[in-house]
Motif scaffolding. Structure first.
Motif, PDB file in Angstrom:
ATOM      1  N   PRO A   1      10.197   8.107  -5.254  1.00  0.00           N
ATOM      2  CA  PRO A   1       9.905   8.130  -6.692  1.00  0.00           C
ATOM      3  C   PRO A   1      11.207   8.116  -7.484  1.00  0.00           C
TER       4      PRO A   1
ATOM      5  N   TYR B   1       7.219   9.463   1.805  1.00  0.00           N
ATOM      6  CA  TYR B   1       8.461   8.794   1.430  1.00  0.00           C
ATOM      7  C   TYR B   1       8.942   7.959   2.615  1.00  0.00           C
TER       8      TYR B   1
ATOM      9  N   TYR C   1       9.467  -2.555  -9.188  1.00  0.00           N
ATOM     10  CA  TYR C   1       8.619  -1.760  -8.303  1.00  0.00           C
ATOM     11  C   TYR C   1       8.565  -0.332  -8.841  1.00  0.00           C
TER      12      TYR C   1
ATOM     13  N   ARG D   1       8.822   2.460  -7.464  1.00  0.00           N
ATOM     14  CA  ARG D   1       9.743   3.396  -6.825  1.00  0.00           C
ATOM     15  C   ARG D   1      11.110   2.741  -6.678  1.00  0.00           C
TER      16      ARG D   1
ATOM     17  N   ARG E   1       0.856  -1.188   0.000  1.00  0.00           N
ATOM     18  CA  ARG E   1       0.000   0.000   0.000  1.00  0.00           C
ATOM     19  C   ARG E   1       0.894   1.242   0.000  1.00  0.00           C
ATOM     20  N   PRO E   2       1.551   1.523  -1.112  1.00  0.00           N
ATOM     21  CA  PRO E   2       2.485   2.662  -1.133  1.00  0.00           C
ATOM     22  C   PRO E   2       1.756   3.996  -1.008  1.00  0.00           C
ATOM     23  N   PRO E   3       2.201   4.873  -0.120  1.00  0.00           N
ATOM     24  CA  PRO E   3       1.578   6.194   0.007  1.00  0.00           C
ATOM     25  C   PRO E   3       1.908   7.051  -1.198  1.00  0.00           C
ATOM     26  N   SER E   4       0.939   7.814  -1.649  1.00  0.00           N
ATOM     27  CA  SER E   4       1.135   8.596  -2.868  1.00  0.00           C
ATOM     28  C   SER E   4       1.966   9.851  -2.635  1.00  0.00           C
ATOM     29  N   ASP E   5       1.933  10.393  -1.420  1.00  0.00           N
ATOM     30  CA  ASP E   5       2.612  11.661  -1.169  1.00  0.00           C
ATOM     31  C   ASP E   5       3.493  11.595   0.068  1.00  0.00           C
TER      32      ASP E   5
END
Length: 250
Positions: free
Chosen positions: A144, A67, A184, A186, A61-65
């Protein structure tokens, strides 16, 4: 109308108001973009010193904003190194080194950013130190990928037959196609290590639009808004009549 000014035509007033409102709106939009990027930088700075999370959970569940700082285990594909040849760390030249990491129980490879390897000013590719073998335990920020940059001549990776491969244009899709594997979305910015030869100063890549430039553009748009109003008044200022010259009675 105010003394010294004549009433401008209705269409001039309408155009001036519309232009001023547009410029003001663009100015506030630029300020909002600057504030948003400042917030990203604050989150980035906080994440750099935060406890490491399990990579599998973050990747699910990677957060969009955000790191997150993660911990991950895997084996380097030491014969599949990629060198980004346009980083901005050092005037003497150098390359940013990326190595695929095979993560257990995953059908994807994680591209690890080992850091910047300084050059010696000769323009030649720096000599890469050997990568450790076996399972590695790494910590770093899940970031990113760097900006794409400007690509000339298409994808250069398939034309290179020897490793490491060098590129000035970083594109995860091209690297995935070159590896014949999924990646992946990122990259792992590996934590700094005083004992490492690599310079690991990872930073968010805003390209040529950092927060300060957004604020500069905001000032420009607000200046345009003031300018159109001033122009309206200048163009509609009454000009005084010239005094008549006295006639010669002789």
């Amino acid at each position: 109308m105010l003394g010294g000014f004549r009433r401008p035509p209705w269409w001039a007033i309408l155009l001036t108001v519309a232009a001023a409102l547009l410029f003001v709106r663009l100015g506030f939009w630029q300020l909002h973009r600057a504030d948003y990027k400042d917030e990203l930088l604050r989150r980035y700075a906080t994440a750099a010193v935060a406890p490491a999370q399990d990579f599998a959970e973050v990747a699910r569940r990677p957060p969009s904003d955000a790191y997150p700082r993660v911990r991950v285990q895997g084996r380097y594909l030491a014969d599949r190194v990629y060198l980004l040849d346009n980083p901005k760390h050092d005037d003497r030249g150098g390359v940013e080194v990326y190595v695929p990491l095979r993560v257990p129980d995953s059908d994807r490879l994680l591209l690890a950013d080992l850091g910047f390897l300084p050059g010696n000013g000769s323009g030649e590719t720096p000599q890469l130190p050997p990568l450790p073998e076996g399972v590695q335990s790494l910590h770093g920020l899940y970031l990113p990928p760097p900006g794409h940059g400007f690509e000339m001549g298409g994808d250069a990776l398939p034309r290179q037959t020897r490793w490491p491969k060098t590129t000035i244009y970083f594109d995860l899709d091209q690297i995935a196609a070159d590896l014949g594997a999924k990646l992946y979305p990122r990259v792992l910015g590996v934590d700094a290590d005083p004992a490492s030869i690599y310079v690991r100063v990872h930073a968010l890549d805003f390209g040529n639009m950092p927060p300060a430039r957004h604020r500069a553009y905001a000032f420009q748009w607000f200046s345009f808004a003031i300018a159109v109003v001033v122009i309206l008044f200048v163009l509609n200022r009454k000009r005084g009549s010239r005094p008549s010259r006295p006639t010669d009675s002789r």
